[in-house]
Design an enzyme around this catalytic site. Sequence first.
Site, PDB file in Angstrom:
ATOM      1  N   GLY A   6      63.062  36.901 117.887  1.00  0.00           N
ATOM      2  CA  GLY A   6      63.369  36.072 119.051  1.00  0.00           C
ATOM      3  C   GLY A   6      62.443  34.880 119.066  1.00  0.00           C
ATOM      4  O   GLY A   6      61.719  34.619 118.090  1.00  0.00           O
ATOM      5  N   GLY A   9      58.683  36.426 119.213  1.00  0.00           N
ATOM      6  CA  GLY A   9      58.224  37.524 118.368  1.00  0.00           C
ATOM      7  C   GLY A   9      59.293  38.034 117.433  1.00  0.00           C
ATOM      8  O   GLY A   9      60.410  37.538 117.379  1.00  0.00           O
ATOM      9  N   LYS A  26      56.796  45.404 117.781  1.00  0.00           N
ATOM     10  CA  LYS A  26      57.069  44.014 118.141  1.00  0.00           C
ATOM     11  C   LYS A  26      55.780  43.228 117.955  1.00  0.00           C
ATOM     12  O   LYS A  26      54.744  43.582 118.511  1.00  0.00           O
ATOM     13  CB  LYS A  26      57.547  43.923 119.590  1.00  0.00           C
ATOM     14  CG  LYS A  26      57.939  42.526 120.017  1.00  0.00           C
ATOM     15  CD  LYS A  26      58.550  42.550 121.415  1.00  0.00           C
ATOM     16  CE  LYS A  26      59.076  41.208 121.823  1.00  0.00           C
ATOM     17  NZ  LYS A  26      59.715  41.270 123.159  1.00  0.00           N
ATOM     18  N   ASP A 121      65.931  39.148 132.802  1.00  0.00           N
ATOM     19  CA  ASP A 121      66.668  38.650 131.628  1.00  0.00           C
ATOM     20  C   ASP A 121      67.645  39.712 131.111  1.00  0.00           C
ATOM     21  O   ASP A 121      67.682  40.016 129.920  1.00  0.00           O
ATOM     22  CB  ASP A 121      65.699  38.218 130.521  1.00  0.00           C
ATOM     23  CG  ASP A 121      66.347  37.279 129.507  1.00  0.00           C
ATOM     24  OD1 ASP A 121      67.376  36.643 129.847  1.00  0.00           O
ATOM     25  OD2 ASP A 121      65.842  37.176 128.379  1.00  0.00           O
TER      26      ASP A 121
END
Length: 192
Positions: A6, A9, A26, A121
């Site tokens: 993304g 990350g 991550k 989100d």
Amino acid sequence: DQIGYGGYGEVWRATDTVLTRPVAVKLLHPRYSQRSEALARFRAEARHAGGLSHENIAQVFDYGEPADGQPPYLVMELVDGPSLETVLTGGPLDDSRTMDIVAQAAAGLQAAHAAGMIHRDIKPGNLLLAPGGTVKITDFGIAHTIGSAPLTATGELIGTPGYLAPERAMGERATPASDLYSLGMLAYECLA
């Protein structure tokens, strides 16, 4: 193996060598690890998701900021399935599957909201579909704790525009209802 990426990350499939189990790691992109706002968001994601325990929220196991120049990392439950976004590239879903996905995501959001957390989100890319049909909410990177000071600057809008509740698009603070609006948009996309 890299399994996702993304803006801030990337996510890798890995093995927890102590507990000998598969995990997702991550990593914050190195270019952001020196930016205080990006690092604060990454830490907040670890705290937010790490404080939640629900079958429809991907579990966070560990967080670290290595001193040796390596990027900060988050160790999470490995959800060995596609995102809803990937599934939707094959076309609309039937109403039964859509409502199952929405109901599971709503249950996860209810747990987050009960803990004072707003995701901010909710979108197909942040819902993973585990084998067996379990939905897992991921990416609490821009989540907000009710009553906490925001990490967002005044006038800054964060989230994915197509899923933002109208009040959020007008610059108002997120509420649990904002997440539910986003979930409604997601349901419409699944069906349409």
